[in-house]
Design an enzyme around this catalytic site. Sequence first.
Site, short mmCIF file in Angstrom:
data_model
loop_
_atom_site.label_atom_id
_atom_site.label_comp_id
_atom_site.label_asym_id
_atom_site.label_seq_id
_atom_site.Cartn_x
_atom_site.Cartn_y
_atom_site.Cartn_z
N SER A 73 0.88 -1.18 0.00
CA SER A 73 0.00 0.00 0.00
C SER A 73 0.91 1.22 0.00
O SER A 73 1.31 1.70 1.04
CB SER A 73 -0.93 -0.02 1.21
OG SER A 73 -0.25 -0.53 2.32
N ALA A 123 0.72 4.39 -1.66
CA ALA A 123 0.38 5.80 -1.78
C ALA A 123 0.68 6.54 -0.48
O ALA A 123 0.44 5.99 0.60
CB ALA A 123 -1.10 5.94 -2.12
N GLY A 125 3.61 7.18 -1.92
CA GLY A 125 4.87 6.84 -2.56
C GLY A 125 6.12 7.29 -1.85
O GLY A 125 7.21 7.17 -2.38
N GLY A 126 5.96 7.80 -0.64
CA GLY A 126 7.13 8.25 0.11
C GLY A 126 8.06 7.10 0.48
O GLY A 126 9.25 7.14 0.20
N LYS A 127 7.48 6.08 1.10
CA LYS A 127 8.29 4.94 1.52
C LYS A 127 8.80 4.18 0.31
O LYS A 127 9.96 3.73 0.29
CB LYS A 127 7.47 4.01 2.42
CG LYS A 127 7.07 4.66 3.73
CD LYS A 127 6.29 3.69 4.59
CE LYS A 127 5.63 4.39 5.77
NZ LYS A 127 4.41 5.13 5.37
N ASP A 141 -1.30 0.26 -4.85
CA ASP A 141 -2.28 0.84 -3.93
C ASP A 141 -3.67 0.63 -4.51
O ASP A 141 -3.86 0.65 -5.73
CB ASP A 141 -2.03 2.33 -3.72
CG ASP A 141 -2.64 2.81 -2.42
OD1 ASP A 141 -1.92 2.96 -1.43
OD2 ASP A 141 -3.88 3.03 -2.39
N ASP A 160 -6.03 -4.85 -5.50
CA ASP A 160 -6.27 -5.22 -4.11
C ASP A 160 -5.08 -6.07 -3.66
O ASP A 160 -4.77 -7.08 -4.30
CB ASP A 160 -7.57 -6.02 -4.02
CG ASP A 160 -7.96 -6.28 -2.57
OD1 ASP A 160 -7.08 -6.14 -1.70
OD2 ASP A 160 -9.14 -6.61 -2.31
N ASP A 189 2.70 -1.44 4.71
CA ASP A 189 2.31 -0.33 5.59
C ASP A 189 0.79 -0.31 5.58
O ASP A 189 0.17 0.39 4.79
CB ASP A 189 2.91 0.98 5.07
CG ASP A 189 2.64 2.12 6.03
OD1 ASP A 189 2.56 1.89 7.23
OD2 ASP A 189 2.46 3.26 5.54
N CYS A 233 0.41 3.11 11.45
CA CYS A 233 0.52 4.37 12.18
C CYS A 233 -0.53 4.40 13.28
O CYS A 233 -1.10 5.43 13.60
CB CYS A 233 0.39 5.55 11.25
SG CYS A 233 -1.09 5.53 10.28
#
Lengths: 180, 591
Positions: free
Chosen positions: B392, B394, B396-398, B416, B443, B461, B518
Amino acid sequence: MKRLSEERTKILFEKLAKYIGPNIKQLIERPDAIYCFREQKDRVYYVSEPILKMATTIHPDNLISVGTCFGKFTKSGKFKLHITALNYLAPYAQCKIWIKSSAEQQFLYGNNVSKAGLGRISENCEKYQGVVVFSMSDLPLGFGVAARSTTECKSADPLAVVCFHQSDIGEYIRSEEDLL
Amino acid sequence: MGRKAKFDEGVIVKKGPGKKAKKQKDPIFPKKLIASDDEPKTLSSHQKKRLKKREEKQTMLLEKRKSKQMNKGTKGTKKVIKPPLKATNDSKYSDSEESLNEGHVQPVKTRKKKRGFSDHNNEWLQPKKQKTVDAPSSDEADDSDQLSEPEDNNDDTVTMEKLSDLSDSEKDQEDDNYNPDSDDDLLPIEKQNAKLKQKQLKEDQDAEAELQLNISNQVKFEFPSEVDESNDPKSLQEVQQRIREVIAVLSDFKNLRDNNHSRSDYVSLLKQDLCTYYSYNEFLMEKLMQLFQLSELLEFLESSEVQRPLTIRTNTLKTRRRDLAQALINRGVNLDPVGKWSKVGLVVYSSQVPMGATPEYLAGHYLIQGASSFLPVMALAPQENERILDMSAAPGGKASHIAAIMKNTGVLFANDLNRDRIKAVVGNFHRLGVINSVISCLDGRKFPESMPVFFDRVLLDAPCTGTGVVAKDPSVKTSKDEIDIQRCYNLQRQLLLAAIDCVNAKSSTGGYIVYSTCSVLPEENEWVIDYALKKRNVKLVDTGLGFGTEGFLKYRHLRFHPTMNLTRRFYPHEHNMDGFFVAKLKKFSNV
């Protein structure tokens, strides 16, 4: 993902030649791996062969992007370069212009480059040739078309346009939705 | 703190004489105290009449005596002339005699003193106390035969002195029987002073006692009755005060409790107040109260209100951190390295330009990313030429961090489910120059169907309730419910199993899965990992992060796998980053 047709390949390479000239060869014949252009939904992607193979496992409907998107074919059959191609255009560019930091912001908002904002220009630039625009610290900012040749630029008045804007990196935030 | 502006500079208004000129004035005594030492009192008409009478009597007496002496003198014996007095009071008598002769000022004073027995019994009979005054000792009687029997008079004055000493001081003030000769131990003003001091001392003691009483009352927290609870809305300040008090009571419950209410009453009151003050819904607050100790809970809630510092990650594909820092400092950005644990992170303290719109940002030299988002990628530790999946991804940072660590080699699948958010991944990847990516919109649970046992590493994540990032999205406070959490952890379990199924256990370099959320709730973290440990042939391994709190081994009724301490938790109040959970699993067989 499909191969480009002869016709479309020609259109694409003609377009690229405007910016990077004979350096197109560098894009196709790379020492590290085989890279190729592929088309999906009129978008052209530039990607290495092994990644391309792996990408085929994903259904085309769900595949969003592979490698780097260079641009798209318009409905009228022309090719439009996207800002996403800048990564490959900038290092191979034939004609470059550098703009002053005061004009940087102007260009990043989608405006043409005027003589006043022109910091430097590579020699023997022809009229209506594709140019890549850099900031004075060699940061590629976008690309466009030279409105005047290098010699004409020298005699132009300060407000005269020297480069028509085509695409700039401001688009990453201005129009993230339709980058592809 | 700047210097204080002096708006009224130069306009110095002098307000009278300086401090040193303000001298204390001489003390002023009330007239009562200094009164009649030297100046005579004006006499009332009655007193004047009596005085006249007395003078007449005295003159008569004197004449009598003279005539007596004359008689004695005629007898021819040489004798000292003495009034019939006792020897002890001789001088006294003569004094009074003189003053009598001089102008009769003193007798007024002595007169009032008379209280003793003035008849012949006075030699042995003495007045008991002031109150028990016998009839014969009345003033009238005294006055009448005062001077006719001078010896009595003097004797009485002496006894009177004693009496007045014993009696209360009000008398002293009233009848100014001040006698400089006999009263040598204390001046009346001194007596009064002593008395006042005593009084003050007592007052002080009382005040002290009262203060002690007040303090002990203050500490005692009174449980609000249900009536006043229901009908008066409290201010936030009062609520906060009460939160503190209730926490104080709960921390020393045995001593501070009030016997009518149980601990659960206090806890529910506290929960209500916390919900009001921090505007959480009761469900989430209850979860948090179960998760944290009371003192820690407050810290967590407090720091969840505050935004974490803005951090950026250097894109090592395009630039180095030092160059980027220099370029940004030139643009007027105040920044610092994020910490020793990361070589790519920078903390931005202040900036004159918007951090999301500098030419460096647009050229892909950095991206804005929370410090906590570095952690799962660091735990994943991707290697070059690996196949890696971010389930997952979005925005796209990680994933771009992974690509940067891989140096654009190998292949990175960024997936994503959300088609709108996947556009951000496309934008970020192209901006940052990630070229080894395949971006898909699937999915995550379907991945094992198309590419089972394909990847070297998988980063999951997982979508979560976001209870660790309340500062970013305060809607979490009120929008989450039991059913939301249940949905979340069900999805997370399925995703984690899918992620494990995608990983190739026989990979020469990898075979790892990193799971992160998170959220701070154990249901979404430890419990999910525990489930995966039971269902698949995976084991927990060290995350390699070097800091963070260890994961729970047990939580309420749940008992987790004993290696759960290898997982890491991060809290806003402890690590100054978003609440986060990271676990790293290694897969051991492809069944």
